[in-house]
Structures are given as C-alpha cells and as structure tokens.
Design a protein around this motif. Sequence first.
Motif, PDB file in Angstrom:
ATOM      1  N   PHE A  23       0.693  -1.641  -0.064  1.00 40.54           N
ATOM      2  CA  PHE A  23       0.108  -0.075   0.080  1.00 40.54           C
ATOM      3  C   PHE A  23       0.835   1.603   0.092  1.00 40.54           C
ATOM      4  CE2 PHE A  23      -2.736   3.745   2.315  1.00 40.54           C
ATOM      5  CZ  PHE A  23      -3.378   3.395   1.158  1.00 40.54           C
ATOM      6  N   ASN A  24       1.828   1.215   0.759  1.00 40.62           N
ATOM      7  CA  ASN A  24       2.594   2.533   0.483  1.00 40.62           C
ATOM      8  C   ASN A  24       3.506   2.126  -0.566  1.00 40.62           C
ATOM      9  OD1 ASN A  24       4.465   4.487   2.004  1.00 40.62           O
ATOM     10  ND2 ASN A  24       5.968   3.182   2.633  1.00 40.62           N
ATOM     11  N   GLN A  25       4.159   1.712  -1.055  1.00 43.35           N
ATOM     12  CA  GLN A  25       4.754   1.574  -2.432  1.00 43.35           C
ATOM     13  C   GLN A  25       3.763   2.009  -3.313  1.00 43.35           C
ATOM     14  OE1 GLN A  25       5.901  -2.848  -3.304  1.00 43.35           O
ATOM     15  NE2 GLN A  25       7.816  -2.801  -1.491  1.00 43.35           N
ATOM     16  N   ILE A  26       2.147   1.892  -3.195  1.00 46.12           N
ATOM     17  CA  ILE A  26       1.727   2.415  -4.452  1.00 46.12           C
ATOM     18  C   ILE A  26       1.446   3.480  -4.612  1.00 46.12           C
ATOM     19  CG2 ILE A  26      -0.669   2.273  -5.638  1.00 46.12           C
ATOM     20  CD1 ILE A  26      -0.305  -0.828  -5.400  1.00 46.12           C
ATOM     21  N   TYR A  27       0.854   4.022  -2.948  1.00 46.38           N
ATOM     22  CA  TYR A  27       0.518   5.733  -2.769  1.00 46.38           C
ATOM     23  C   TYR A  27       1.625   6.452  -2.614  1.00 46.38           C
ATOM     24  CZ  TYR A  27      -0.462   9.500  -0.101  1.00 46.38           C
ATOM     25  OH  TYR A  27      -0.972  10.997   1.074  1.00 46.38           O
ATOM     26  N   GLU A  28       3.416   5.651  -2.330  1.00 46.58           N
ATOM     27  CA  GLU A  28       4.490   6.545  -2.815  1.00 46.58           C
ATOM     28  C   GLU A  28       4.288   7.044  -4.545  1.00 46.58           C
ATOM     29  OE1 GLU A  28       5.841   8.424  -1.530  1.00 46.58           O
ATOM     30  OE2 GLU A  28       5.322   7.852   0.169  1.00 46.58           O
TER      31      GLU A  28
ATOM     32  N   PRO B 237      -8.754   3.462  -4.422  1.00 44.31           N
ATOM     33  CA  PRO B 237      -7.893   3.146  -5.923  1.00 44.31           C
ATOM     34  C   PRO B 237      -6.527   2.384  -5.548  1.00 44.31           C
ATOM     35  CG  PRO B 237      -8.137   5.497  -6.684  1.00 44.31           C
ATOM     36  CD  PRO B 237      -9.088   5.117  -5.201  1.00 44.31           C
ATOM     37  N   ILE B 238      -6.166   3.206  -4.174  1.00 42.92           N
ATOM     38  CA  ILE B 238      -4.660   2.439  -4.038  1.00 42.92           C
ATOM     39  C   ILE B 238      -4.558   1.710  -3.248  1.00 42.92           C
ATOM     40  CG2 ILE B 238      -3.004   3.412  -2.565  1.00 42.92           C
ATOM     41  CD1 ILE B 238      -3.052   6.212  -2.766  1.00 42.92           C
ATOM     42  N   LEU B 239      -5.950   1.382  -2.150  1.00 45.50           N
ATOM     43  CA  LEU B 239      -6.009  -0.476  -1.444  1.00 45.50           C
ATOM     44  C   LEU B 239      -6.425  -1.102  -3.191  1.00 45.50           C
ATOM     45  CD1 LEU B 239      -6.701  -1.474   0.638  1.00 45.50           C
ATOM     46  CD2 LEU B 239      -8.668  -0.678   0.861  1.00 45.50           C
TER      47      LEU B 239
END
Length: 172
Positions: A32-37, A100-102
């Motif tokens: 989740f952190n990687q996609i958020y970044e 969308p990130i989730l």
Amino acid sequence: MLNIERALKQDRLLRALTGLNRKAFECLLKPFNQIYEQTLLLKPRQRSVGGGRKARLRTTQDKLFYILFYFKCYPTFDVASILFDIDRSQAHHWVHRLQPILEATLGEKKVLPERQINCVQVFIERFPGVERVIMDGTERPVQRPTDSEKQKLNYSEKKTSYSQTSSSSRPK
C-alpha cells in the motif's frame, strides 16, 4: 478523535475496526505504501514540503487504517470526520483518493474479490470442487421500457408488472 495507535496495538480492536488482524495489516501496509508513493510521483506538488496545514492522517499506516475502517464500518462522512478529526470534505476526499490505491494493492496481492462471474466456464475454473449449484432467482421491479421488444423481454407472467429476474448462484 479515534486513537489509531491504540487500535493498532490491540489485535481484537484492529479486527473490529478494519476487519484485519495485525499480521494481515502489516502485510498489506508495505505494498500500500509503495503504490501510494507511486501515485504521489504522478502529480507534482503544489506547495513545498512542509507548506500548508498539518495532515491528520500523517503516515501511510494512518491512511491505510482510515480506508479499511471506512470500508468495514461505512460511516457517513460526517461521522468519519468526527472520528478522525478532519473536515467532512476531507473525509470524502481521502476515501476517493485512497480507494483506488487500496484496490491496486489488493489486486497486486491477488486478493481482490471478483465482482461477477459471467459464464459457466469461469465459474468452473474458480470453483473446481463444486458438484452442485443452487440457483436463486428474485424478481425486482424495473421501469417499463418504451420499446415494445424490450417490454416483451421484461414482462412477468406471475405478476401484471414489469420486473427483472436476478439470479445468483450459491455453491453447495
């Protein structure tokens, strides 16, 4: 305000608020952190780092907790704003920004539920051990179509109204 740190420390409370235990939450946090970044890199910053008001959902962990809490409990934006000490418009903004990130995170981990099974072949591939299936059809009222051909397709002989039959399958 909801104490996120307290909820993250107690497995039972975390499960009640997000639907995940601590191990599953931690497992989901890294992707989740990687996609958020990655999404932050797509849109350039309007202000320099440190500019603007201080965020209430400061860490990615807080953001993941917020979106999981929202989908587990479905509070109104007014209730979410009180619980997380943010404005109602911010509660709305964060849900639509984090959803969308989730979804991308769950898709990457291959745990995103499939919404529809459109054919028997896909059903058999998905559930290879199922021997029998029970079909449950429910009629729902729909607005009467103006086209006469469509009227014939939706007409119910049981009732003198127009309805649409919805079928759902349940493996046994």
